[in-house]
Design a protein around this motif. Structure first.
Motif, PDB file in Angstrom:
ATOM      1  N   THR A  38       0.863  -1.178   0.000  1.00 21.03           N
ATOM      2  CA  THR A  38       0.000   0.000   0.000  1.00 21.03           C
ATOM      3  C   THR A  38       0.902   1.230   0.000  1.00 21.03           C
ATOM      4  O   THR A  38       1.886   1.272   0.726  1.00 21.03           O
ATOM      5  CB  THR A  38      -0.907   0.014   1.246  1.00 21.03           C
ATOM      6  OG1 THR A  38      -1.654  -1.196   1.275  1.00 21.03           O
ATOM      7  CG2 THR A  38      -1.856   1.196   1.221  1.00 21.03           C
ATOM      8  N   ARG A  39       0.582   2.191  -0.858  1.00 23.42           N
ATOM      9  CA  ARG A  39       1.432   3.383  -0.978  1.00 23.42           C
ATOM     10  C   ARG A  39       0.599   4.641  -0.858  1.00 23.42           C
ATOM     11  O   ARG A  39      -0.520   4.702  -1.362  1.00 23.42           O
ATOM     12  CB  ARG A  39       2.140   3.412  -2.337  1.00 23.42           C
ATOM     13  CG  ARG A  39       2.937   2.167  -2.663  1.00 23.42           C
ATOM     14  CD  ARG A  39       2.328   1.385  -3.806  1.00 23.42           C
ATOM     15  NE  ARG A  39       2.835   0.015  -3.847  1.00 23.42           N
ATOM     16  CZ  ARG A  39       2.345  -0.912  -4.675  1.00 23.42           C
ATOM     17  NH1 ARG A  39       1.386  -0.634  -5.517  1.00 23.42           N
ATOM     18  NH2 ARG A  39       2.835  -2.136  -4.633  1.00 23.42           N
ATOM     19  N   ILE A  40       1.169   5.663  -0.192  1.00 17.82           N
ATOM     20  CA  ILE A  40       0.498   6.955  -0.121  1.00 17.82           C
ATOM     21  C   ILE A  40       1.280   7.950  -0.985  1.00 17.82           C
ATOM     22  O   ILE A  40       2.513   7.962  -0.978  1.00 17.82           O
ATOM     23  CB  ILE A  40       0.376   7.459   1.337  1.00 17.82           C
ATOM     24  CG1 ILE A  40      -0.448   8.753   1.398  1.00 17.82           C
ATOM     25  CG2 ILE A  40       1.741   7.690   1.982  1.00 17.82           C
ATOM     26  CD1 ILE A  40      -0.786   9.205   2.823  1.00 17.82           C
ATOM     27  N   ALA A 107      -7.984   0.570  -4.884  1.00 18.41           N
ATOM     28  CA  ALA A 107      -7.354  -0.744  -4.806  1.00 18.41           C
ATOM     29  C   ALA A 107      -7.259  -1.336  -6.200  1.00 18.41           C
ATOM     30  O   ALA A 107      -8.138  -1.113  -7.044  1.00 18.41           O
ATOM     31  CB  ALA A 107      -8.168  -1.659  -3.905  1.00 18.41           C
ATOM     32  N   THR A 108      -6.197  -2.077  -6.438  1.00 19.35           N
ATOM     33  CA  THR A 108      -6.041  -2.703  -7.757  1.00 19.35           C
ATOM     34  C   THR A 108      -6.250  -4.215  -7.631  1.00 19.35           C
ATOM     35  O   THR A 108      -7.101  -4.664  -6.877  1.00 19.35           O
ATOM     36  CB  THR A 108      -4.694  -2.337  -8.398  1.00 19.35           C
ATOM     37  OG1 THR A 108      -3.643  -2.673  -7.498  1.00 19.35           O
ATOM     38  CG2 THR A 108      -4.635  -0.840  -8.697  1.00 19.35           C
ATOM     39  N   ALA A 109      -5.461  -4.970  -8.360  1.00 19.26           N
ATOM     40  CA  ALA A 109      -5.785  -6.367  -8.603  1.00 19.26           C
ATOM     41  C   ALA A 109      -5.901  -7.254  -7.363  1.00 19.26           C
ATOM     42  O   ALA A 109      -6.690  -8.191  -7.351  1.00 19.26           O
ATOM     43  CB  ALA A 109      -4.760  -6.947  -9.560  1.00 19.26           C
ATOM     44  N   TYR A 149      -9.247   1.817 -16.265  1.00 21.73           N
ATOM     45  CA  TYR A 149      -8.893   3.168 -15.816  1.00 21.73           C
ATOM     46  C   TYR A 149      -7.409   3.234 -15.471  1.00 21.73           C
ATOM     47  O   TYR A 149      -6.697   4.155 -15.852  1.00 21.73           O
ATOM     48  CB  TYR A 149      -9.733   3.545 -14.597  1.00 21.73           C
ATOM     49  CG  TYR A 149      -9.493   4.948 -14.089  1.00 21.73           C
ATOM     50  CD1 TYR A 149     -10.073   6.040 -14.731  1.00 21.73           C
ATOM     51  CD2 TYR A 149      -8.690   5.176 -12.979  1.00 21.73           C
ATOM     52  CE1 TYR A 149      -9.858   7.332 -14.273  1.00 21.73           C
ATOM     53  CE2 TYR A 149      -8.476   6.462 -12.507  1.00 21.73           C
ATOM     54  CZ  TYR A 149      -9.054   7.545 -13.157  1.00 21.73           C
ATOM     55  OH  TYR A 149      -8.828   8.805 -12.704  1.00 21.73           O
ATOM     56  N   GLU A 150      -6.957   2.171 -14.779  1.00 21.67           N
ATOM     57  CA  GLU A 150      -5.559   2.077 -14.373  1.00 21.67           C
ATOM     58  C   GLU A 150      -4.636   2.194 -15.591  1.00 21.67           C
ATOM     59  O   GLU A 150      -3.692   2.972 -15.611  1.00 21.67           O
ATOM     60  CB  GLU A 150      -5.392   0.719 -13.698  1.00 21.67           C
ATOM     61  CG  GLU A 150      -4.161   0.475 -12.912  1.00 21.67           C
ATOM     62  CD  GLU A 150      -4.237  -0.928 -12.273  1.00 21.67           C
ATOM     63  OE1 GLU A 150      -5.329  -1.538 -12.220  1.00 21.67           O
ATOM     64  OE2 GLU A 150      -3.179  -1.407 -11.851  1.00 21.67           O
ATOM     65  N   GLY A 151      -4.942   1.409 -16.617  1.00 23.73           N
ATOM     66  CA  GLY A 151      -4.124   1.442 -17.816  1.00 23.73           C
ATOM     67  C   GLY A 151      -4.223   2.778 -18.530  1.00 23.73           C
ATOM     68  O   GLY A 151      -3.220   3.327 -18.983  1.00 23.73           O
ATOM     69  N   SER A 387       3.160   6.879 -12.454  1.00 24.59           N
ATOM     70  CA  SER A 387       2.237   6.077 -11.673  1.00 24.59           C
ATOM     71  C   SER A 387       0.849   6.572 -12.033  1.00 24.59           C
ATOM     72  O   SER A 387       0.668   7.766 -12.294  1.00 24.59           O
ATOM     73  CB  SER A 387       2.516   6.284 -10.187  1.00 24.59           C
ATOM     74  OG  SER A 387       1.456   5.763  -9.418  1.00 24.59           O
ATOM     75  N   TRP A 388      -0.121   5.675 -12.033  1.00 23.36           N
ATOM     76  CA  TRP A 388      -1.479   6.101 -12.346  1.00 23.36           C
ATOM     77  C   TRP A 388      -1.988   7.085 -11.304  1.00 23.36           C
ATOM     78  O   TRP A 388      -2.937   7.822 -11.532  1.00 23.36           O
ATOM     79  CB  TRP A 388      -2.409   4.894 -12.481  1.00 23.36           C
ATOM     80  CG  TRP A 388      -2.450   4.013 -11.267  1.00 23.36           C
ATOM     81  CD1 TRP A 388      -1.757   2.847 -11.077  1.00 23.36           C
ATOM     82  CD2 TRP A 388      -3.187   4.226 -10.068  1.00 23.36           C
ATOM     83  NE1 TRP A 388      -2.017   2.331  -9.842  1.00 23.36           N
ATOM     84  CE2 TRP A 388      -2.894   3.163  -9.200  1.00 23.36           C
ATOM     85  CE3 TRP A 388      -4.062   5.222  -9.629  1.00 23.36           C
ATOM     86  CZ2 TRP A 388      -3.439   3.057  -7.924  1.00 23.36           C
ATOM     87  CZ3 TRP A 388      -4.602   5.120  -8.358  1.00 23.36           C
ATOM     88  CH2 TRP A 388      -4.295   4.053  -7.523  1.00 23.36           C
ATOM     89  N   THR A 389      -1.323   7.099 -10.133  1.00 26.26           N
ATOM     90  CA  THR A 389      -1.839   7.921  -9.028  1.00 26.26           C
ATOM     91  C   THR A 389      -1.831   9.420  -9.321  1.00 26.26           C
ATOM     92  O   THR A 389      -2.730  10.129  -8.884  1.00 26.26           O
ATOM     93  CB  THR A 389      -1.034   7.663  -7.744  1.00 26.26           C
ATOM     94  OG1 THR A 389       0.350   7.829  -8.023  1.00 26.26           O
ATOM     95  CG2 THR A 389      -1.293   6.270  -7.207  1.00 26.26           C
TER      96      THR A 389
HETATM   97 CA    CA Z   1       0.053  -1.561  -9.462  1.00 27.08          CA
END
Ligand code: CA
Ligand code: UDP
Length: 404
Positions: A38-40, A107-109, A149-151, A387-389
């Protein structure tokens, strides 16, 4: 000053800056709840006037392992790991801006692989942590992100970099996470649009433009999920003490591995074969015929992130800091080298042979790339950590009207 802000400036030349414009500073907090950690990301933006887009001024980043999905049976403990990261934001964001600073977790996969019930329990514990914080908690602040969306966001990030004059020939992005993998590109041929499954195509609005993208997320095809699939342990009830063996692992190896809250015992083919050839056949079963192969990408070149980058750096195919350009066949060459000398590489992860072989098979047999397809391994585009973030945070701030 950091080069980071150049990213937006290059895209949208500053125009008509009113003399008395007040500079608007704002923050966005985005959690990336990935399958392995988990990343902030705490982003600071500055907007000098309503006519120009906000510039990224800074980023604070921190991460913890394991990911939320490892707390499938202890959702409170999972939420605690999020709270510890969120406490950093209390220090980073000035108190008078807390109420104007949105906090979101996507959250992803990893969570996509859990049962609906366990995933929801985790998400609602996290939501409680957010609500107890002084920050702005938008609707849908805690969710499982749509894989497309992530991609898409990641690709638009790249596209933004390309518009400002970088590498004109690279058409897409490849991301290899722990539990899922994404492919995204801007189709050039009508054929691709016609031949692709409907849900592989998406229109994506960003920076006031519409992009038509090919994007898909393959759940269960991330590097760690692929290890389990190769071992025959993905989506099966694991019996107590059950042992999973593979020709991709060192002969004498016997060990344990935790993923998604489950314990797996695994080991090498004590008596049977090991090495690249049998390993490739094993891995092939995981990917062959499972992925859509758009014709036009065979000869294109792609940016490749995450575990593509990590494994290439681990084996000195690229420089860890600088990244580099590889051909698909470089992964195959390295896979052979590692798998056929497994004892010599035993100091690194016991999965190194399996990982490199999987990457080779995924690229060649999965996506249908040629041996000489170019991969640009990179962490940064125009000096921005890809990063998608970042794209998602920018999107969020715009939708909340926090930008001017
Ligand atoms: Ca990822
Ligand atoms: O801030 C980040 C987050 C993830 N990664 C990469 O993504 C991999 C793990 O994927 P993740 O846990 O995000 O799995 P997913 O949920 O995307 O399948 C890591 O090992 C890194 O290579 C990265 O480079 N930077």
């Amino acid at each position: 000053h950091s080069n980071r802000e150049m990213w937006f400036q290059d895209l949208f030349p500053p125009n008509m800056c009113p003399i008395n414009a007040k500079t608007n500073t704002f923050y966005g907090i985005m959690f990336d709840a990935g399958s392995t950690g988990t990343r902030i990301h705490i982003y600071t933006f500055v907007q000098k006037s309503p006519e120009i887009l906000p510039e990224l001024e800074g980023e604070i980043f921190e991460s913890v392992k394991p990911g939320l999905s490892a707390y499938a049976d202890q959702p409170e403990k999972g939420a605690e790991s999020v709270k510890r990261l969120l406490d950093m934001a209390i220090d980073a964001v000035p108190p008078h801006l807390w109420k104007k600073t949105p906090v979101v977790l996507k959250a992803t996969a990893g969570l996509r692989l859990l049962s609906e019930e366990k995933a929801q329990a985790l998400l609602s514990e996290v939501k409680e942590v957010f609500e107890e914080s002084p920050f702005l908690v938008p609707e849908d602040s805690v969710s499982i992100m749509d894989g497309s969306y992530e991609g898409a966001v990641l690709n638009v990030m790249w596209f933004a970099g390309q518009l400002s004059g970088q590498n004109q020939h690279t058409t897409g992005t490849l991301d290899l996470g722990g539990a899922s993998t994404q492919i995204t590109f801007l189709p050039r041929f009508e054929e691709t649009l016609k031949e692709s499954p409907r849900d592989f195509l998406t229109s994506f609005e960003m920076f006031n433009s519409t992009y038509k993208l090919y994007t898909h997320s393959y759940l269960g095809f991330g590097l760690k999920a692929a290890r389990l699939a190769t071992l025959g342990a993905l989506n099966t009830e694991v019996a107590d003490g059950q042992m999973f063996r593979s020709s991709c692992l060192p002969k004498q190896l016997e060990a344990e591995w935790h993923f998604g809250g489950v314990k797996y015992r695994y080991g090498g083919n004590k008596e049977g074969e090991t090495g690249f050839k049998p390993c490739y056949l094993e891995v092939l079963k995981v990917v062959k015929g499972k992925l859509h192969q758009p014709d036009e990408i065979r000869g294109s070149s792609f940016y490749a992130f995450s575990y593509y980058y990590d494994r290439a750096a681990d084996t000195n195919l690229i420089d860890y800091e600088q990244g580099g350009v590889l051909e698909v066949r470089d992964f195959e060459r390295k896979a052979k080298e590692v798998c056929d000398n497994m004892e010599r590489f035993s100091s690194a992860s016991p999965f190194l042979c399996m990982d490199l072989t999987y990457i080779t098979a995924l690229l060649k047999e999965g996506f249908g790339f040629r041996d000489n397809t170019l991969l640009q391994l990179t962490k940064k585009v125009n000096n921005i950590e890809t990063s998608w973030t970042l794209g998602a945070t920018f999107h969020l701030l715009q939708s909340l009207g926090i930008t001017y």
